[in-house]
Design a protein around this motif. Structure first.
Motif, PDB file in Angstrom:
ATOM      1  N   UNK A  44       1.078  -1.332  -0.011  1.00 15.43           N
ATOM      2  CA  UNK A  44      -0.246   0.009  -0.012  1.00 15.43           C
ATOM      3  C   UNK A  44       0.975   1.238  -0.090  1.00 15.43           C
ATOM      4  N   UNK A  45       1.762   1.439   0.863  1.00 20.52           N
ATOM      5  CA  UNK A  45       2.845   2.540   1.099  1.00 20.52           C
ATOM      6  C   UNK A  45       3.365   2.592  -0.180  1.00 20.52           C
ATOM      7  N   UNK A  46       4.017   1.562  -1.142  1.00 18.93           N
ATOM      8  CA  UNK A  46       4.810   1.890  -2.284  1.00 18.93           C
ATOM      9  C   UNK A  46       3.787   2.550  -3.347  1.00 18.93           C
ATOM     10  N   UNK A  47       2.608   1.818  -3.392  1.00 15.91           N
ATOM     11  CA  UNK A  47       1.551   2.375  -4.262  1.00 15.91           C
ATOM     12  C   UNK A  47       1.087   3.788  -4.164  1.00 15.91           C
ATOM     13  N   UNK A  48       1.131   4.069  -2.900  1.00 16.84           N
ATOM     14  CA  UNK A  48       0.662   5.506  -2.451  1.00 16.84           C
ATOM     15  C   UNK A  48       2.044   6.359  -2.919  1.00 16.84           C
ATOM     16  N   UNK A  49       3.248   6.095  -2.530  1.00 17.12           N
ATOM     17  CA  UNK A  49       4.281   6.725  -2.861  1.00 17.12           C
ATOM     18  C   UNK A  49       4.412   6.850  -4.529  1.00 17.12           C
ATOM     19  N   UNK A  50       3.974   6.080  -5.108  1.00 19.14           N
ATOM     20  CA  UNK A  50       3.902   5.976  -6.735  1.00 19.14           C
ATOM     21  C   UNK A  50       2.777   7.195  -7.153  1.00 19.14           C
ATOM     22  N   UNK A  51       1.717   7.036  -6.412  1.00 23.56           N
ATOM     23  CA  UNK A  51       0.546   7.813  -6.737  1.00 23.56           C
ATOM     24  C   UNK A  51       1.244   9.361  -6.532  1.00 23.56           C
ATOM     25  N   UNK A  52       1.731   9.613  -5.343  1.00 20.28           N
ATOM     26  CA  UNK A  52       2.363  11.011  -5.109  1.00 20.28           C
ATOM     27  C   UNK A  52       3.301  11.457  -6.301  1.00 20.28           C
ATOM     28  N   UNK A  53       4.011  10.457  -6.905  1.00 26.14           N
ATOM     29  CA  UNK A  53       5.039  10.799  -7.913  1.00 26.14           C
ATOM     30  C   UNK A  53       4.165  11.371  -9.139  1.00 26.14           C
ATOM     31  N   UNK A  54       3.265  10.319  -9.349  1.00 23.06           N
ATOM     32  CA  UNK A  54       2.339  10.745 -10.696  1.00 23.06           C
ATOM     33  C   UNK A  54       1.813  11.995 -10.392  1.00 23.06           C
ATOM     34  N   UNK A  55       1.029  12.292  -9.304  1.00 21.47           N
ATOM     35  CA  UNK A  55       0.321  13.429  -8.862  1.00 21.47           C
ATOM     36  C   UNK A  55       1.322  14.783  -9.070  1.00 21.47           C
ATOM     37  N   UNK A  56       2.367  14.687  -8.602  1.00 21.87           N
ATOM     38  CA  UNK A  56       3.411  15.780  -8.794  1.00 21.87           C
ATOM     39  C   UNK A  56       3.890  15.963 -10.046  1.00 21.87           C
ATOM     40  N   UNK A  57       4.053  14.917 -10.690  1.00 24.19           N
ATOM     41  CA  UNK A  57       4.476  14.956 -12.321  1.00 24.19           C
ATOM     42  C   UNK A  57       3.470  15.656 -12.990  1.00 24.19           C
ATOM     43  N   UNK A  58       2.286  15.498 -12.913  1.00 26.40           N
ATOM     44  CA  UNK A  58       1.148  16.242 -13.480  1.00 26.40           C
ATOM     45  C   UNK A  58       1.061  17.735 -12.980  1.00 26.40           C
ATOM     46  N   UNK A  59       1.226  17.858 -11.632  1.00 29.22           N
ATOM     47  CA  UNK A  59       1.283  19.384 -11.244  1.00 29.22           C
ATOM     48  C   UNK A  59       2.292  20.295 -11.634  1.00 29.22           C
ATOM     49  N   UNK A  60       3.691  19.509 -11.854  1.00 26.02           N
ATOM     50  CA  UNK A  60       4.848  20.354 -12.339  1.00 26.02           C
ATOM     51  C   UNK A  60       4.565  20.742 -13.875  1.00 26.02           C
ATOM     52  N   UNK A  61       3.853  19.695 -14.629  1.00 30.23           N
ATOM     53  CA  UNK A  61       3.624  19.991 -15.897  1.00 30.23           C
ATOM     54  C   UNK A  61       2.639  20.996 -16.363  1.00 30.23           C
ATOM     55  N   UNK A  62       1.688  21.193 -15.312  1.00 26.69           N
ATOM     56  CA  UNK A  62       1.015  22.516 -15.190  1.00 26.69           C
ATOM     57  C   UNK A  62      -0.016  22.603 -16.245  1.00 26.69           C
ATOM     58  N   UNK A  63      -0.215  23.799 -16.635  1.00 22.80           N
ATOM     59  CA  UNK A  63      -1.239  24.368 -17.932  1.00 22.80           C
ATOM     60  C   UNK A  63      -0.978  23.866 -19.100  1.00 22.80           C
TER      61      UNK A  63
END
Length: 240
Positions: free
Chosen positions: A14-33
């Motif tokens: 669970x923790x590994x998958x949550x960490x992966x989700x945070x990685x994906x989330x941050x990637x999309x945020x950084x890509x921005x608009x």
């Protein structure tokens, strides 16, 4: 280094998958608009646009990659290390893109895109179909924990210009098959919905993941990032 993935506890997975989700989330945020801009200006088919955006988003935040080819029917797949406080785990991460304008509540998957047994009720009958991804991906005598993530691009079409207006991206982390009993123990306890395939026409089995139902089981497994054209920015709050 964890060489035997089966030694991981369910909480560690669970923790590994949550960490992966945070990685994906941050990637999309950084890509921005930029995602919005690409959808708006690209003349290509919207599914191809979504695939291109996903690859570009993730190539900018690659993580700790392993020089090992991973095979699968998704848009982006990588072998990488997950660095935890007390151990290192090899991971085979599979990320697929979905682009839809009809619904932002579900996303369609193929059997080849999940390691879970798909347990659900279809037409009043219990159905159990094994996903084709292994829960533990093995290659060259090395084991990798399989993780499946989705980027669901919800858009509308501008009737005047014909351009695609990206509304939001829903991020989703499908549980690894080793977590079966936590998330989908029976057909009646499920986050799956019937896919758009017709068995009478011998169409390939498909299934839809219900974002709301999966979020009821683990809030963090579904995140949404909205686009704000007026300020040319994105908006989101992490769901924990």
């Amino acid at each position: 280094m964890i060489e035997n993935i089966a030694e991981l506890t369910l909480d560690e997975i669970e923790n590994i998958e949550k960490l992966s989700m945070r990685w994906l989330y941050q990637s999309v945020l950084d890509f921005g608009f930029e995602s919005y801009v690409i959808f708006y200006h690209s003349p290509d088919d919207v599914k191809d646009v979504a695939e291109d955006v996903t690859r570009e988003i993730l190539d900018r935040l690659p993580g700790f990659n392993i020089q090992q080819r991973i095979f699968g029917t998704v848009d982006y797949k990588k072998a990488r290390y997950v660095i935890l406080p007390h151990e290192i785990v090899r991971q085979a991460i599979f990320v697929d893109s979905k682009a839809e304008k009809d619904s932002d509540r579900t996303a369609t998957l193929q059997k080849s895109q999940t390691s879970m047994i798909i347990k659900q009720i279809r037409n009043g009958q219990a159905v159990e179909v094994q996903g084709l991804l292994p829960s533990i991906y093995t290659h060259n005598n090395m084991q990798f924990l399989t993780s499946t993530l989705l980027l669901h691009y919800f858009y509308i079409d501008d009737e005047t210009s014909g351009r695609h207006i990206l509304q939001h991206i829903t991020l989703c982390c499908i549980p690894n098959g080793l977590l079966q009993n936590r998330y989908n123990p029976t057909p009646n306890d499920s986050f799956w919905r019937a896919g758009r395939n017709a068995p009478t026409r011998n169409e390939e089995f498909r299934v839809r993941v219900s974002f709301n139902d999966l979020q009821q089981k683990a809030n963090w497994r579904v995140q949404r990032i909205k686009f704000l054209p007026e300020s040319k920015s994105v908006s989101s709050i992490w769901n924990d």
